[in-house]
Scaffold this active site. Structure first.
Site, PDB file in Angstrom:
ATOM      1  N   ARG A   1       0.880  -1.234   0.009  1.00 45.21           N
ATOM      2  CA  ARG A   1      -0.088   0.032   0.094  1.00 45.21           C
ATOM      3  C   ARG A   1       0.885   1.209   0.037  1.00 45.21           C
ATOM      4  NH1 ARG A   1      -3.811  -2.459  -1.500  1.00 45.21           N
ATOM      5  NH2 ARG A   1      -5.793  -2.819  -0.592  1.00 45.21           N
TER       6      ARG A   1
ATOM      7  N   ASP B   1       3.777   0.017  -7.527  1.00 39.09           N
ATOM      8  CA  ASP B   1       2.562  -0.341  -7.989  1.00 39.09           C
ATOM      9  C   ASP B   1       1.319   0.352  -7.273  1.00 39.09           C
ATOM     10  OD1 ASP B   1       0.728  -1.784  -9.854  1.00 39.09           O
ATOM     11  OD2 ASP B   1       0.350  -3.261  -8.127  1.00 39.09           O
TER      12      ASP B   1
ATOM     13  N   GLU C   1      -3.230   7.629  -3.801  1.00 32.54           N
ATOM     14  CA  GLU C   1      -3.558   6.866  -4.938  1.00 32.54           C
ATOM     15  C   GLU C   1      -5.003   7.480  -5.295  1.00 32.54           C
ATOM     16  OE1 GLU C   1      -4.198   2.394  -6.056  1.00 32.54           O
ATOM     17  OE2 GLU C   1      -2.435   2.836  -4.936  1.00 32.54           O
TER      18      GLU C   1
ATOM     19  N   HIS D   1      -1.480   0.416 -10.056  1.00 32.00           N
ATOM     20  CA  HIS D   1      -2.018  -0.545  -9.177  1.00 32.00           C
ATOM     21  C   HIS D   1      -2.293  -1.863  -9.912  1.00 32.00           C
ATOM     22  CE1 HIS D   1      -3.825  -1.068  -4.905  1.00 32.00           C
ATOM     23  NE2 HIS D   1      -3.566  -2.221  -5.485  1.00 32.00           N
TER      24      HIS D   1
END
Length: 345
Positions: free
Chosen positions: A257, A281, A286, A304
């Site tokens: 995360r 990622d 986000e 992601h």
């Protein structure tokens, strides 16, 4: 005669046909409902209106936060008053759900710890290799100026994974899978975990892994991979102090995360050259990505994509539905989250 079946509330979408069929089959056990609201303010009002009264279980997705907001505080209180006792979350990470609030209101939470393992570890390995070898800059160069092929000037030489030390922060299922994959490339693996694995577990992960304290882990890492959950104890765990404790030229990979890392501190460490590259990622805010990362051609960035495969997404949906079915049929979830396994609720 009134219908005495409980309700199941769907927050989000079920996108794959095998899972849609499995979800539809729950209609034999419960009435399947969905919210009419499209934003968190209206969702809370809908909860309080009595529209969800009689709901026993909730199927919850990552993207449903746009409708429900975070599952915490007043939302948890309203869901509990409606009768909710189970939230089956589709995802390994569940930081959108306040486990403390849910526990206080006797709401059990499940996640999908097994289905994402292989795909997420594959993604981490892709980012690891790409960052070590410096593949991003030549990829951009080739597409931007095909006639130049590999320059001029040529990109800097990359580094091989063989003989390097991979330091894994969080030796759960994804960490263990990544360890085995990295060992196949000739990497040595050390790890740090909130609980040290048994000697048998350590020796059983590929060619074996070695435990390190936090400072030791950072000091030894040629590549640091973040594979830990996001919670109040891990938020911002990897920041300026952690980067300063790493050797110059190390690489950082994050498929966990974004919030476990201070993105601004990473950008600073990349700009100074102390951290050579990174493969990400997930992002701290986000879907926003720090401009210092976007503007750096030497880093590997994905939006992601860790579990973005047909097989993994389908299996995650089926796993979540199985948790809902278990809640309806047995009053228990198949994969209770770790926080609730450790205390009575």
């Amino acid at each position: 005669m009134s219908n005495s079946k409980p309700k199941v509330l769907l927050l989000g979408e079920i996108e794959h046909e095998p899972a849609r069929e499995a979800y539809s089959s729950l209609s034999a056990l419960a009435d399947l409902i969905a919210p009419k609201s499209t934003n968190p303010t209206d969702f809370l009002q809908e909860c309080r209106s009595g529209a969800f009264n009689g709901t026993k279980a909730v199927y919850h997705t990552f993207r449903s936060v746009a409708v429900s907001g975070r599952i915490e505080g007043e939302v948890v209180e309203a869901l509990a008053r409606a009768g909710v006792r189970f939230i089956a979350h589709n995802g390994a990470g569940y930081d959108q759900i306040n486990t403390t609030d849910c526990t206080t209101h006797s709401i059990h939470i499940s996640n999908t710890p097994i289905p994402p393992i292989a795909a997420t570890a594959d993604t981490a390995l892709f980012l690891l290799i790409g960052a070590l070898r410096g593949f991003n800059a030549p990829l951009l160069s080739l597409r931007g100026s095909p006639s130049h092929f590999r320059g001029p000037p040529p990109p800097p030489l990359g580094r091989d994974p063989v003989g390097k030390t991979l330091a894994i922060l969080g030796m759960g299922g994804i960490g263990r899978s990544l360890a085995r994959k990295a060992q196949a490339l000739g990497m040595r693996v050390v790890y740090h975990n909130r609980r040290r694995l048994s000697r048998e577990e350590e020796e059983g992960i590929g060619g074996g892994v070695e435990y390190r304290g936090w400072d030791e882990l950072l000091a030894e890492a040629d590549v640091l991979s973040l594979n830990l959950p996001l919670n109040e104890g891990t938020r911002g765990m990897v920041g300026r102090e952690a980067f300063a404790g790493m050797k110059r030229g190390a690489v950082v990979v994050n498929t966990a995360r974004g919030g476990v890392m201070d993105e601004g501190a990473l950008v600073e460490a990349l700009a100074s050259g102390h951290i050579a590259s990174c493969g990400l990622d997930v992002y701290e805010k986000e879907p926003e990505v720090h401009p210092g990362l976007i503007d750096n051609p030497n880093v590997m960035l994905l939006p992601h994509m860790g579990t973005w495969t047909v097989e993994t997404q389908t299996e995650m949906e089926l796993w979540t539905i199985a948790n809902v079915r278990s809640a309806l049929e047995t009053g228990k979830l198949k994969s209770l989250v770790v926080e609730q396994r450790e205390e009575e609720i």
